[in-house]
Design a protein around this motif. Structure first.
Motif, PDB file in Angstrom:
ATOM      1  N   ARG A 275     -14.683  -2.792 -63.787  1.00 37.68           N
ATOM      2  CA  ARG A 275     -15.055  -3.261 -62.671  1.00 37.68           C
ATOM      3  C   ARG A 275     -16.360  -2.808 -62.108  1.00 37.68           C
ATOM      4  N   ALA A 276     -17.010  -1.312 -61.999  1.00 39.21           N
ATOM      5  CA  ALA A 276     -17.860  -1.245 -61.765  1.00 39.21           C
ATOM      6  C   ALA A 276     -18.763  -0.243 -62.106  1.00 39.21           C
ATOM      7  N   CYS A 277     -19.544   0.688 -62.007  1.00 36.90           N
ATOM      8  CA  CYS A 277     -20.419   2.015 -63.353  1.00 36.90           C
ATOM      9  C   CYS A 277     -19.940   3.615 -62.038  1.00 36.90           C
ATOM     10  N   ALA A 278     -19.906   3.956 -62.602  1.00 36.85           N
ATOM     11  CA  ALA A 278     -19.062   5.422 -62.131  1.00 36.85           C
ATOM     12  C   ALA A 278     -20.664   6.084 -61.388  1.00 36.85           C
ATOM     13  N   VAL A 279     -20.988   6.642 -60.451  1.00 41.48           N
ATOM     14  CA  VAL A 279     -21.615   7.642 -59.970  1.00 41.48           C
ATOM     15  C   VAL A 279     -21.144   8.828 -59.987  1.00 41.48           C
ATOM     16  N   ALA A 280     -22.299  10.042 -60.304  1.00 42.96           N
ATOM     17  CA  ALA A 280     -21.180  11.208 -59.851  1.00 42.96           C
ATOM     18  C   ALA A 280     -22.520  11.928 -58.513  1.00 42.96           C
ATOM     19  N   ALA A 281     -21.885  13.444 -57.673  1.00 45.16           N
ATOM     20  CA  ALA A 281     -23.067  13.987 -57.570  1.00 45.16           C
ATOM     21  C   ALA A 281     -23.917  14.728 -58.665  1.00 45.16           C
ATOM     22  N   ALA A 282     -26.040  15.140 -57.994  1.00 43.94           N
ATOM     23  CA  ALA A 282     -26.434  16.174 -58.158  1.00 43.94           C
ATOM     24  C   ALA A 282     -26.405  17.393 -57.499  1.00 43.94           C
ATOM     25  N   LEU A 283     -26.042  18.104 -58.784  1.00 42.18           N
ATOM     26  CA  LEU A 283     -25.532  20.044 -58.428  1.00 42.18           C
ATOM     27  C   LEU A 283     -26.616  20.382 -58.805  1.00 42.18           C
ATOM     28  N   THR A 284     -27.962  21.110 -57.649  1.00 37.71           N
ATOM     29  CA  THR A 284     -28.487  21.661 -58.700  1.00 37.71           C
ATOM     30  C   THR A 284     -28.596  23.579 -58.099  1.00 37.71           C
ATOM     31  N   LEU A 285     -28.919  24.338 -58.857  1.00 39.72           N
ATOM     32  CA  LEU A 285     -29.111  25.938 -58.509  1.00 39.72           C
ATOM     33  C   LEU A 285     -30.435  26.493 -58.518  1.00 39.72           C
ATOM     34  N   PRO A 286     -30.853  26.820 -57.051  1.00 41.27           N
ATOM     35  CA  PRO A 286     -31.915  26.803 -57.027  1.00 41.27           C
ATOM     36  C   PRO A 286     -32.545  28.479 -58.071  1.00 41.27           C
ATOM     37  N   GLU A 287     -33.592  28.296 -58.037  1.00 37.71           N
ATOM     38  CA  GLU A 287     -34.790  29.008 -58.900  1.00 37.71           C
ATOM     39  C   GLU A 287     -34.708  30.868 -58.298  1.00 37.71           C
ATOM     40  N   GLY A 288     -33.832  31.442 -58.874  1.00 41.67           N
ATOM     41  CA  GLY A 288     -33.827  32.891 -58.815  1.00 41.67           C
ATOM     42  C   GLY A 288     -31.961  33.413 -57.996  1.00 41.67           C
ATOM     43  N   GLY A 289     -31.068  31.984 -57.962  1.00 44.76           N
ATOM     44  CA  GLY A 289     -29.735  32.305 -57.620  1.00 44.76           C
ATOM     45  C   GLY A 289     -29.899  32.202 -56.530  1.00 44.76           C
ATOM     46  N   GLY A 290     -28.785  31.924 -56.039  1.00 44.42           N
ATOM     47  CA  GLY A 290     -28.254  31.164 -54.501  1.00 44.42           C
ATOM     48  C   GLY A 290     -26.585  30.464 -54.234  1.00 44.42           C
TER      49      GLY A 290
ATOM     50  N   GLU B  35      -8.642  14.066 -57.207  1.00 49.71           N
ATOM     51  CA  GLU B  35      -9.371  14.471 -56.007  1.00 49.71           C
ATOM     52  C   GLU B  35     -10.921  15.075 -56.644  1.00 49.71           C
ATOM     53  N   ALA B  36     -11.119  15.980 -57.459  1.00 51.90           N
ATOM     54  CA  ALA B  36     -11.884  16.887 -57.844  1.00 51.90           C
ATOM     55  C   ALA B  36     -13.621  15.865 -57.611  1.00 51.90           C
ATOM     56  N   ALA B  37     -14.329  16.586 -57.022  1.00 52.76           N
ATOM     57  CA  ALA B  37     -15.725  16.066 -56.940  1.00 52.76           C
ATOM     58  C   ALA B  37     -16.724  15.963 -58.471  1.00 52.76           C
ATOM     59  N   LEU B  38     -16.792  14.630 -59.056  1.00 47.83           N
ATOM     60  CA  LEU B  38     -17.658  14.896 -59.962  1.00 47.83           C
ATOM     61  C   LEU B  38     -18.733  14.500 -59.842  1.00 47.83           C
ATOM     62  N   CYS B  39     -19.743  16.198 -59.749  1.00 43.39           N
ATOM     63  CA  CYS B  39     -21.517  16.406 -60.929  1.00 43.39           C
ATOM     64  C   CYS B  39     -21.445  15.946 -61.624  1.00 43.39           C
ATOM     65  N   LEU B  40     -22.929  16.273 -62.205  1.00 42.26           N
ATOM     66  CA  LEU B  40     -24.008  16.489 -63.190  1.00 42.26           C
ATOM     67  C   LEU B  40     -24.746  17.105 -62.632  1.00 42.26           C
ATOM     68  N   THR B  41     -25.140  18.233 -63.633  1.00 44.30           N
ATOM     69  CA  THR B  41     -25.869  19.262 -63.419  1.00 44.30           C
ATOM     70  C   THR B  41     -26.702  19.409 -64.357  1.00 44.30           C
ATOM     71  N   GLU B  42     -27.912  20.225 -64.706  1.00 43.96           N
ATOM     72  CA  GLU B  42     -29.302  20.993 -65.424  1.00 43.96           C
ATOM     73  C   GLU B  42     -28.622  21.560 -66.243  1.00 43.96           C
ATOM     74  N   ALA B  43     -27.999  22.807 -65.417  1.00 41.47           N
ATOM     75  CA  ALA B  43     -27.945  24.464 -65.651  1.00 41.47           C
ATOM     76  C   ALA B  43     -25.913  24.278 -66.640  1.00 41.47           C
ATOM     77  N   SER B  44     -26.910  25.184 -67.420  1.00 37.69           N
ATOM     78  CA  SER B  44     -25.063  25.816 -67.714  1.00 37.69           C
ATOM     79  C   SER B  44     -23.625  26.050 -67.721  1.00 37.69           C
TER      80      SER B  44
ATOM     81  N   ASP C  31     -20.557  30.630 -62.422  1.00 39.98           N
ATOM     82  CA  ASP C  31     -21.002  32.227 -61.796  1.00 39.98           C
ATOM     83  C   ASP C  31     -21.576  31.768 -60.863  1.00 39.98           C
ATOM     84  N   ALA C  32     -22.465  31.177 -60.394  1.00 37.29           N
ATOM     85  CA  ALA C  32     -22.812  30.552 -59.512  1.00 37.29           C
ATOM     86  C   ALA C  32     -22.104  30.956 -57.869  1.00 37.29           C
ATOM     87  N   MET C  33     -20.492  29.925 -58.342  1.00 35.69           N
ATOM     88  CA  MET C  33     -19.935  29.972 -57.068  1.00 35.69           C
ATOM     89  C   MET C  33     -18.467  30.830 -56.463  1.00 35.69           C
ATOM     90  N   ALA C  34     -19.598  30.531 -55.153  1.00 39.73           N
ATOM     91  CA  ALA C  34     -18.121  32.092 -54.870  1.00 39.73           C
ATOM     92  C   ALA C  34     -18.931  31.606 -52.929  1.00 39.73           C
TER      93      ALA C  34
END
Length: 330
Positions: free
Chosen positions: A172-187, A116-125, A131-134
């Protein structure tokens, strides 16, 4: 009663590490992976265990994802466990280069992996993501992520996409993933939009938040709320959708009831219809059968030979669309 007690005792003695007490396992809440010039990097966000509400990032690298995961396991203070995962994020590079499907196959093969873990794609490392997960409030990251995911899905701004679903779709279908981004300067990490994947599991295009709302509407997961359109917002009070594959056409029938809006019913109908056609063109150019047109076609096939003759996946993402939208006011 004696036999029952003896059997229960035997079962307890025969169980392995799968029932290790919580304090003997290191629970990963976020897992993030990417590849750069053939080197795989993977990170996990885990509780700090020394102070309530603290979290730390574990890292691993290797020439393959399997080697990187093994390196990650070796750096955990206790046995690393994936049964509490809330997010699995992959880098855009990894997904574009075709490593996503093998990565999901590898992870879903673990007995402790949380489907059940959410599937995400991101441009961040991976390191930056973890580190941003708090938790912005309270002390539990798991509860904070659950609340965030539920809220964004309810608004239709991210797809209801899980790692388990993506690994089970097959042809049967193609997958999609949520888009995850990190704000500039943190957050706080932002979840809005979606990444489209083709039949090979490669990332091909990214949808904006409003486009993802429309995809969620057509998928049946977004029925009430504010639908953002270029012509203006429409407050949906109810929605019913049916997507079928008929005579070589993708047929979309959409019935909407709306509340307050600056658009007339005719204007809302025209705006939604045009938005659906725009989305269809994006799905087609991306080779993404996100609505499962192939799944609908399977139900009409008399046998496996007839299904093979339908030429999936090349055909279904590019089917022409017929759209019927009915809009009613308050």
């Amino acid at each position: 009663m004696r036999r029952l007690l003896a059997m229960m005792a035997a079962l307890l003695l025969c169980t392995g590490c799968g029932v290790l007490p919580g304090e003997e396992r290191c629970f990963a809440l976020v897992l993030s992976a990417d590849v750069n010039n053939g080197l795989f990097s993977v990170c996990a966000r885990v509780p700090g265990y020394q102070e309530a509400g603290s979290y730390l990032t574990l890292t691993g690298e290797g020439d393959t994802l399997q080697a990187a995961l093994a390196s990650l396991d070796g750096r955990a203070p206790m046995r690393l466990d994936y049964s509490q995962l809330r997010l699995v994020t992959f880098g855009e590079t990894l997904a574009r280069e075709g490593h996503l499907t093998p990565a999901l196959t590898l992870l879903l093969g673990r007995a402790d992996f949380r489907y059940e873990a959410a599937l995400c794609l991101t441009e961040a490392s991976p390191r930056a993501v973890c580190d941003a997960m708090a938790p912005p409030t309270g002390t539990r990251l798991s509860k904070s992520l659950d609340a965030l995911l539920d809220a964004r899905r309810a608004l239709g701004l991210i797809p209801d996409a899980t790692a388990g679903d993506a690994g089970r779709l097959g042809t049967r279908a193609c997958a999609v993933a949520a888009a995850l981004t990190l704000p500039e300067g943190g957050g706080t990490p932002q979840l809005e939009g979606a990444w489209l994947l083709n039949a090979e599991g490669r990332a091909t295009a990214r949808l904006s938040g409003p486009e993802t709302q429309l995809l969620s509407l057509l998928s049946g997961t977004f029925r009430k709320g504010v639908l953002t359109l270029p012509e203006g917002p429409v407050t949906l009070t109810n929605a019913a959708v049916r997507v079928t594959c008929e005579d070589g056409w993708a047929t979309v029938r959409l019935r909407l009831r709306h509340g307050a809006t600056a658009l007339t019913p005719e204007g809302a109908q025209a705006a939604v219809t045009e938005a659906v056609f725009r989305l269809s063109r994006t799905l087609s150019s991306s080779g993404c059968d996100a609505l499962g047109l192939a799944r609908e076609a399977i139900r009409q096939c008399p046998d496996e030979a007839a299904w093979a003759a339908m030429d999936w996946p090349a055909r279904y993402p590019t089917l022409p669309w017929r759209v019927s939208v009915t809009v009613a006011g308050p």
